[in-house]
Design a protein around this motif. Structure first.
Motif, PDB file in Angstrom:
ATOM      1  N   UNK A 195     -19.058 133.000  52.869  1.00  0.00           N
ATOM      2  CA  UNK A 195     -19.528 131.389  53.216  1.00  0.00           C
ATOM      3  C   UNK A 195     -18.569 130.560  53.121  1.00  0.00           C
ATOM      4  N   UNK A 196     -18.229 129.840  51.614  1.00  0.00           N
ATOM      5  CA  UNK A 196     -18.167 128.684  51.419  1.00  0.00           C
ATOM      6  C   UNK A 196     -16.673 129.108  51.015  1.00  0.00           C
ATOM      7  N   UNK A 197     -16.073 129.788  50.979  1.00  0.00           N
ATOM      8  CA  UNK A 197     -14.800 130.312  50.822  1.00  0.00           C
ATOM      9  C   UNK A 197     -13.747 130.533  52.109  1.00  0.00           C
ATOM     10  N   UNK A 198     -14.606 130.751  53.133  1.00  0.00           N
ATOM     11  CA  UNK A 198     -14.231 130.752  54.316  1.00  0.00           C
ATOM     12  C   UNK A 198     -14.181 130.132  55.248  1.00  0.00           C
ATOM     13  N   UNK A 199     -14.951 128.915  55.392  1.00  0.00           N
ATOM     14  CA  UNK A 199     -15.380 127.661  55.681  1.00  0.00           C
ATOM     15  C   UNK A 199     -14.446 126.810  55.105  1.00  0.00           C
ATOM     16  N   UNK A 257      -9.556 134.970  63.182  1.00  0.00           N
ATOM     17  CA  UNK A 257      -9.608 136.371  62.915  1.00  0.00           C
ATOM     18  C   UNK A 257      -9.631 136.384  61.358  1.00  0.00           C
ATOM     19  N   UNK A 258      -9.069 135.352  60.357  1.00  0.00           N
ATOM     20  CA  UNK A 258      -9.124 135.371  58.951  1.00  0.00           C
ATOM     21  C   UNK A 258     -10.575 134.927  58.310  1.00  0.00           C
ATOM     22  N   UNK A 259     -10.826 133.632  59.279  1.00  0.00           N
ATOM     23  CA  UNK A 259     -11.725 133.451  58.882  1.00  0.00           C
ATOM     24  C   UNK A 259     -13.318 134.295  58.993  1.00  0.00           C
ATOM     25  N   UNK A 260     -12.800 134.465  60.622  1.00  0.00           N
ATOM     26  CA  UNK A 260     -14.330 135.516  60.984  1.00  0.00           C
ATOM     27  C   UNK A 260     -14.328 136.483  60.555  1.00  0.00           C
ATOM     28  N   UNK A 261     -13.287 137.257  59.787  1.00  0.00           N
ATOM     29  CA  UNK A 261     -13.963 138.522  58.732  1.00  0.00           C
ATOM     30  C   UNK A 261     -14.377 137.965  57.629  1.00  0.00           C
ATOM     31  N   UNK A 262     -13.849 136.432  56.899  1.00  0.00           N
ATOM     32  CA  UNK A 262     -14.988 136.347  55.399  1.00  0.00           C
ATOM     33  C   UNK A 262     -16.179 136.376  56.141  1.00  0.00           C
TER      34      UNK A 262
END
Length: 470
Positions: free
Chosen positions: A389-393, A367-372
């Protein structure tokens, strides 16, 4: 003529406040159950723990109401839940280790860990208040590269550099130790985003096509080779596998997002595999990690000292003991595994909460990555898209490296689960990442001046056509 009705866009702060209630409840409940199971009584500092965690979450919530009212309302509750669960497991391992004469691995007092959570949340608040527009960071593209390199080299300095467990990744100041590589990944993300936005056309359009792959020009390939050299250099000098994989994976992912060229991913994968093979043949520490990965259950590898597979095997036995539903808070033996509150905290959760609990925790990360990534899709500028995108990845890749190492999908690394495991450096860096994602999501969700949420409505007596047009 059609009239225009102003629609107030949703800010989501009340949704965030409502989600914080169960998020805080998870951590407080886990902390209570640990005390009841291990000592037979509620923890004496339960009230202090609950008040501290609540104050941290509410403070950042109020900062968001003040400075980023349109920020994503789900990220902060998810991180609060992960922090609370991590603190409960750290307390559980701490209580068990206190009862042993020679505890296996590094112990962490949950009170000290809560202090690091507060420091991380404070840093996040400062970022949100100070950074009014994420695009400001683009001015410091090359400064971020220099800062990232300096942070990676900082542990090599003779006075403050520290070597722990065979890896030279820490700096020590007074009674505190810090892992600068955790902060370096943020600096590199800023650099990569700024560089790729500026040179996107050259990377996308220029180059020769060989065997179906569009190869970049030499001058455009320079930065990727620099990133590869830095990551391999970190691996060689500091003897750390996870950090180098994380840095190089970050660059390749952002390259793909910027160019949508599969050739970059293939080139990056080949460079990564080649670098690991070369280093593994020359650095005994890396080769030992690979031996543990491939032959963990062999007696020769298991009994090797140092560099044996006892840690990974103990974690596997713990996960097997947990089964589907787990033994329950405080009812297992996670403390028998070395570094059960840090590198191996996932096997600790798997033993006491079972496969079901671990999957629930991993879904929080999803969920955290998806929201990012949603913030990356919604923001209007290219720099913000690449940075988010880079920070979420980075969060997703770090979770994969940690969980993959604990389950023997890949070799074990020295990385820790974001927001969950013990360690101040990781908490500080990931709270800053959260702040940047919240800032970008605020820009993505904030209505633009040209739209401002206006909705056209037809005059009385004239029906709207299909699609909502008057």
């Amino acid at each position: 003529m059609a009239t225009v009705t102003q629609v107030t866009p949703r800010r989501g702060r009340w949704t965030e406040l409502a989600l914080l209630v169960p998020a805080l409840g998870l951590g407080v409940y886990g902390y209570l159950q640990v005390g009841l199971s291990v000592t037979g009584a509620p923890p004496p500092d339960l009230g202090t723990f609950a008040a501290g965690l609540t104050a941290i979450a509410l403070t950042l919530h109020l900062v968001l109401r003040w400075r980023a009212p349109y920020a994503d309302p789900v990220m902060l509750p998810v991180v609060t839940a992960l922090n609370g669960l991590g603190l409960a497991m750290i307390a559980r391992v701490h209580l068990a280790l206190q009862m042993r004469a020679n505890p296996p691995g590094w112990d962490q007092d949950p009170t000290r860990q809560l202090m690091w959570v507060a420091i991380g949340a404070l840093a996040a608040s400062i970022v949100i208040v100070w950074l009014r527009d994420h695009r400001t960071l683009r001015r410091y593209t090359w400064t971020a590269l220099v800062l990232g390199i300096l942070l990676l080299l900082l542990p090599m300095t003779p006075v403050i550099g520290r070597e722990i467990n065979g890896s030279r990744l820490w700096v020590g100041i007074g009674g505190f130790t810090l892992q600068p590589a955790e902060l370096a990944k943020i600096a590199f993300a800023v650099f990569f985003a700024g560089y790729l936005v500026t040179h996107r056309d050259q990377l996308t359009l220029a180059g020769k096509k060989i065997w179906g792959l569009t190869l970049p020009r030499a001058r455009d390939l320079g930065p990727i080779l620099l990133a590869w050299g830095i990551s391999v250099g970190v691996l060689l000098i500091q003897k750390e596998l996870g950090t180098s994989i994380l840095l190089f994976g970050l660059f390749i992912a952002m390259l793909y997002v910027a160019t949508e060229r599969l050739s970059w991913v293939i080139i990056g994968g080949l460079l990564t595999i080649g670098g690991v093979l070369v280093v593994a043949s020359r650095v005994g520490y890396v080769q030992a990690r690979i031996d543990v990965w491939l032959h963990a259950l062999e007696p020769e590898i298991y009994n090797r000292d140092p560099g044996g597979s006892g840690q990974i095997v103990s974690g596997l036995f713990g996960m097997a003991n947990g089964g589907l539903m787990g033994t329950g808070w405080g009812e297992g033996f996670p403390h028998l595994t070395y570094s059960a509150n840090a590198d191996m905290i996932i096997p600790s959760f798997a033993e006491e909460l079972g496969l079901t609990g671990v999957l629930a925790i991993l879904m929080l990360y999803v969920v955290l990555v998806e929201r990012g990534l949603r913030a990356a899709l919604g923001v209007r500028d290219g720099f913000g898209k690449l940075l988010a995108a880079g920070l979420a990845f980075t969060v997703a890749l770090q979770c994969f490296v940690v969980v993959g190492g604990a389950t023997r999908v890949i070799p074990l690394s020295g990385l820790t689960m974001p927001f969950l495991a013990a360690g101040g450096s990781s908490l500080l860096a990931n709270w800053i990442i959260l702040a940047l994602l919240l800032r970008i999501s605020d820009a993505a969700r904030r209505p633009g001046p040209e739209t401002q949420g206006a909705v056209a409505t037809p005059p009385a007596g004239i029906p709207a056509q299909a699609g909502g047009a008057a």
